[in-house]
Design a protein around this motif. Structure first.
Motif, PDB file in Angstrom:
ATOM      1  N   GLY A 196       4.967 -25.377  -1.233  1.00 59.61           N
ATOM      2  CA  GLY A 196       4.579 -25.913   0.064  1.00 59.61           C
ATOM      3  C   GLY A 196       3.308 -26.734  -0.001  1.00 59.61           C
ATOM      4  O   GLY A 196       3.211 -27.819   0.597  1.00 59.61           O
ATOM      5  N   GLU A 197       2.317 -26.255  -0.732  1.00 58.59           N
ATOM      6  CA  GLU A 197       1.062 -26.973  -0.886  1.00 58.59           C
ATOM      7  C   GLU A 197       1.262 -28.233  -1.716  1.00 58.59           C
ATOM      8  O   GLU A 197       0.643 -29.276  -1.457  1.00 58.59           O
ATOM      9  CB  GLU A 197       0.019 -26.072  -1.538  1.00 58.59           C
ATOM     10  CG  GLU A 197      -1.319 -26.726  -1.834  1.00 58.59           C
ATOM     11  CD  GLU A 197      -2.038 -27.229  -0.588  1.00 58.59           C
ATOM     12  OE1 GLU A 197      -2.961 -28.045  -0.737  1.00 58.59           O
ATOM     13  OE2 GLU A 197      -1.669 -26.820   0.536  1.00 58.59           O
ATOM     14  N   ARG A 200       2.651 -30.789   0.568  1.00 60.92           N
ATOM     15  CA  ARG A 200       1.637 -31.223   1.528  1.00 60.92           C
ATOM     16  C   ARG A 200       0.727 -32.275   0.896  1.00 60.92           C
ATOM     17  O   ARG A 200       0.432 -33.306   1.500  1.00 60.92           O
ATOM     18  CB  ARG A 200       0.809 -30.031   2.005  1.00 60.92           C
ATOM     19  CG  ARG A 200      -0.148 -30.355   3.170  1.00 60.92           C
ATOM     20  CD  ARG A 200      -1.073 -29.190   3.464  1.00 60.92           C
ATOM     21  NE  ARG A 200      -2.085 -29.043   2.413  1.00 60.92           N
ATOM     22  CZ  ARG A 200      -3.208 -29.766   2.373  1.00 60.92           C
ATOM     23  NH1 ARG A 200      -3.465 -30.684   3.281  1.00 60.92           N
ATOM     24  NH2 ARG A 200      -4.085 -29.572   1.390  1.00 60.92           N
ATOM     25  N   GLN A 201       0.289 -32.026  -0.323  1.00 56.08           N
ATOM     26  CA  GLN A 201      -0.583 -32.980  -1.001  1.00 56.08           C
ATOM     27  C   GLN A 201       0.156 -34.282  -1.323  1.00 56.08           C
ATOM     28  O   GLN A 201      -0.393 -35.379  -1.174  1.00 56.08           O
ATOM     29  CB  GLN A 201      -1.144 -32.359  -2.278  1.00 56.08           C
ATOM     30  CG  GLN A 201      -2.087 -31.188  -2.029  1.00 56.08           C
ATOM     31  CD  GLN A 201      -2.646 -30.621  -3.321  1.00 56.08           C
ATOM     32  OE1 GLN A 201      -2.514 -31.192  -4.399  1.00 56.08           O
ATOM     33  NE2 GLN A 201      -3.307 -29.455  -3.226  1.00 56.08           N
ATOM     34  N   ASN A 203       2.630 -35.480   0.327  1.00 55.24           N
ATOM     35  CA  ASN A 203       2.847 -36.166   1.599  1.00 55.24           C
ATOM     36  C   ASN A 203       1.627 -36.993   2.003  1.00 55.24           C
ATOM     37  O   ASN A 203       1.749 -38.128   2.463  1.00 55.24           O
ATOM     38  CB  ASN A 203       3.170 -35.137   2.683  1.00 55.24           C
ATOM     39  CG  ASN A 203       3.354 -35.781   4.042  1.00 55.24           C
ATOM     40  OD1 ASN A 203       4.316 -36.515   4.267  1.00 55.24           O
ATOM     41  ND2 ASN A 203       2.431 -35.511   4.956  1.00 55.24           N
ATOM     42  N   GLY A 257      10.522 -27.895   6.935  1.00 53.39           N
ATOM     43  CA  GLY A 257       9.663 -29.055   6.719  1.00 53.39           C
ATOM     44  C   GLY A 257      10.376 -30.371   6.964  1.00 53.39           C
ATOM     45  O   GLY A 257      11.585 -30.486   6.757  1.00 53.39           O
ATOM     46  N   SER A 265      -0.271 -35.506   8.549  1.00 54.26           N
ATOM     47  CA  SER A 265      -0.768 -34.153   8.837  1.00 54.26           C
ATOM     48  C   SER A 265       0.321 -33.083   8.745  1.00 54.26           C
ATOM     49  O   SER A 265       0.074 -31.925   9.088  1.00 54.26           O
ATOM     50  CB  SER A 265      -1.389 -34.123  10.235  1.00 54.26           C
ATOM     51  OG  SER A 265      -0.406 -34.476  11.220  1.00 54.26           O
ATOM     52  N   ALA A 266       1.507 -33.442   8.295  1.00 49.17           N
ATOM     53  CA  ALA A 266       2.618 -32.482   8.249  1.00 49.17           C
ATOM     54  C   ALA A 266       2.311 -31.311   7.313  1.00 49.17           C
ATOM     55  O   ALA A 266       1.658 -31.483   6.278  1.00 49.17           O
ATOM     56  CB  ALA A 266       3.899 -33.187   7.805  1.00 49.17           C
ATOM     57  N   GLU A 267       2.797 -30.143   7.690  1.00 50.15           N
ATOM     58  CA  GLU A 267       2.662 -28.944   6.864  1.00 50.15           C
ATOM     59  C   GLU A 267       4.039 -28.561   6.325  1.00 50.15           C
ATOM     60  O   GLU A 267       5.075 -28.825   6.952  1.00 50.15           O
ATOM     61  CB  GLU A 267       2.088 -27.787   7.689  1.00 50.15           C
ATOM     62  CG  GLU A 267       0.689 -28.028   8.218  1.00 50.15           C
ATOM     63  CD  GLU A 267      -0.369 -28.000   7.121  1.00 50.15           C
ATOM     64  OE1 GLU A 267      -0.113 -27.365   6.079  1.00 50.15           O
ATOM     65  OE2 GLU A 267      -1.428 -28.628   7.298  1.00 50.15           O
ATOM     66  N   PHE A 268       4.051 -27.908   5.181  1.00 49.79           N
ATOM     67  CA  PHE A 268       5.303 -27.523   4.539  1.00 49.79           C
ATOM     68  C   PHE A 268       5.225 -26.054   4.143  1.00 49.79           C
ATOM     69  O   PHE A 268       4.431 -25.677   3.283  1.00 49.79           O
ATOM     70  CB  PHE A 268       5.557 -28.411   3.312  1.00 49.79           C
ATOM     71  CG  PHE A 268       5.657 -29.871   3.659  1.00 49.79           C
ATOM     72  CD1 PHE A 268       6.862 -30.437   4.003  1.00 49.79           C
ATOM     73  CD2 PHE A 268       4.519 -30.670   3.670  1.00 49.79           C
ATOM     74  CE1 PHE A 268       6.947 -31.787   4.335  1.00 49.79           C
ATOM     75  CE2 PHE A 268       4.584 -32.005   4.000  1.00 49.79           C
ATOM     76  CZ  PHE A 268       5.810 -32.571   4.341  1.00 49.79           C
ATOM     77  N   LEU A 269       6.058 -25.251   4.796  1.00 48.93           N
ATOM     78  CA  LEU A 269       6.054 -23.820   4.547  1.00 48.93           C
ATOM     79  C   LEU A 269       6.903 -23.497   3.325  1.00 48.93           C
ATOM     80  O   LEU A 269       7.843 -24.223   2.979  1.00 48.93           O
ATOM     81  CB  LEU A 269       6.595 -23.074   5.772  1.00 48.93           C
ATOM     82  CG  LEU A 269       5.815 -23.302   7.082  1.00 48.93           C
ATOM     83  CD1 LEU A 269       6.506 -22.560   8.227  1.00 48.93           C
ATOM     84  CD2 LEU A 269       4.370 -22.872   6.934  1.00 48.93           C
TER      85      LEU A 269
END
Length: 355
Positions: A196-197, A200-201, A203, A257, A265-269
């Protein structure tokens, strides 16, 4: 008697005059008029030629005028023909240049396609010394350049990363964005951070200076080869399937996601699931489910799931081959409309290969 003879001569002479005018003079006059019309085609109607009692002279004059007209027309025709030949030569040269440019572009696209394909790992088995798993992947672009990609890599001695992605669009722009996306995602993954992190990076980096507004759907996860635990995140991609050795087929639970490259600013679980020895994973792009036959019917999720159930947790190459064969049979020669990419993985365990 002389008077009667004279009258007879006058009568014969009159008949001759009338006959000559009817049989000779009038046709000559008509012919001269028609020739005058030919010699002066700009006029709206037949020309009236002044014969002045000498039709032969008039006819001769019209013959001369007609010869002059024909000569002028022949000269104009030769000039027009020369102009046409020049235009043909110019057009031929333009076509030759266009074909040469097209061939140059096609050649460059073939080279670029070869380079792009070489980016994807294509040696199988990729890690012959590792007995904990088998995997196989294949990508079939719809055009010279594709937007799909897959990847796999050892993050460390006990974690294997798996990636499958689909870039929006097709052709050269999609291929360039594909190469950048793959590099960014792998660079983050190799640091060992959670999926997920990592997404995010990636993205954030892909959203920056993304004037073309392109995006990529991504599934990325890593498997702990000691325990079979799969940690993954899904950025708007098709849900992979888990084929349990003893429990059958199920889709991996969603993580919610959106695609990478849309909103900075999107987050990814992330999510976690445990693989058991003999279980298999099937990762794919929508080029499989959206493959279309001549009747515009889609292959669809149901056919894919039926194919996976029938194959079971097969050896990865055989599993993927069975799916691609089913797709080819379904489309039955219809043109491929989208890139087709799939990756199959089978977990054995940390100690021994299950059969």
């Amino acid at each position: 008697m002389l008077t009667g003879g004279g009258l007879m001569c006058l009568l014969v002479f009159g008949v001759m005059v009338v006959g000559t005018k009817t049989i000779v003079t009038a046709p000559l006059a008509g012919l001269a008029a028609r020739m005058a019309s030919f010699a002066s085609p700009q006029s709206d109607g037949p020309q009236k030629t002044a014969l002045s009692g000498n039709e032969v002279l008039a006819l001769t004059q019209e013959f001369e005028a007609m010869a002059s007209t024909i000569g002028s027309q022949q000269a104009a025709l030769r000039q027009a023909n020369a102009h046409l030949e020049q235009r043909v030569l110019e057009r031929t040269e333009q076509l030759r240049t266009t074909l040469a440019e097209k061939e140059r572009i096609s050649s460059e696209l073939r080279v670029a396609s070869s380079i792009q394909q070489s980016i994807l790992p294509r040696t199988f088995p990729p890690f012959p010394a590792r007995t904990e798993f088998d995997l196989y992947a294949e990508s079939i672009p719809a055009k010279e350049m594709g937007g799909d990609f897959y990847d796999f890599f050892l993050i460390d001695d006990h974690r294997l990363g798996l990636v499958i992605a689909d870039v929006s669009g097709k052709g050269v722009p999609a291929a360039i964005f594909m190469a950048v996306s793959r590099t960014v995602i792998k660079a983050g993954a190799m640091t060992g951070i959670d999926p997920g992190e990592c997404l995010r990076q990636a993205n954030i980096l892909l959203c920056q200076d993304n004037d073309a507004a392109m995006f990529v759907t991504v599934f990325y996860g890593w498997i702990d080869l000691r325990t079979g635990v799969l940690v993954y995140a899904n950025a708007g991609h098709n849900h992979p399937y888990l084929i349990r050795r003893h429990e059958g087929l199920l889709a991996l639970p969603a993580t919610g996601g959106m695609a990478v490259g849309v909103i900075e600013s999107a987050e990814f679980l992330g999510n976690t699931i445990a693989l058991l020895p003999g279980d298999a994973l099937f990762l794919f792009t929508d080029g499989i489910t959206e493959a279309m036959n001549e009747s515009s019917e889609l292959f669809g999720d149901d056919r894919l799931e039926a194919c996976l159930r029938q194959a079971g947790p097969e050896e990865p190459r055989k599993l993927l081959t069975a799916v691609l064969a089913a797709v080819r049979t379904f489309v039955d020669g219809a043109p491929q409309s989208d890139d087709i990419t799939a990756l199959a993985f089978r977990y054995h365990s940390n100690t021994a290969r299950e059969t």
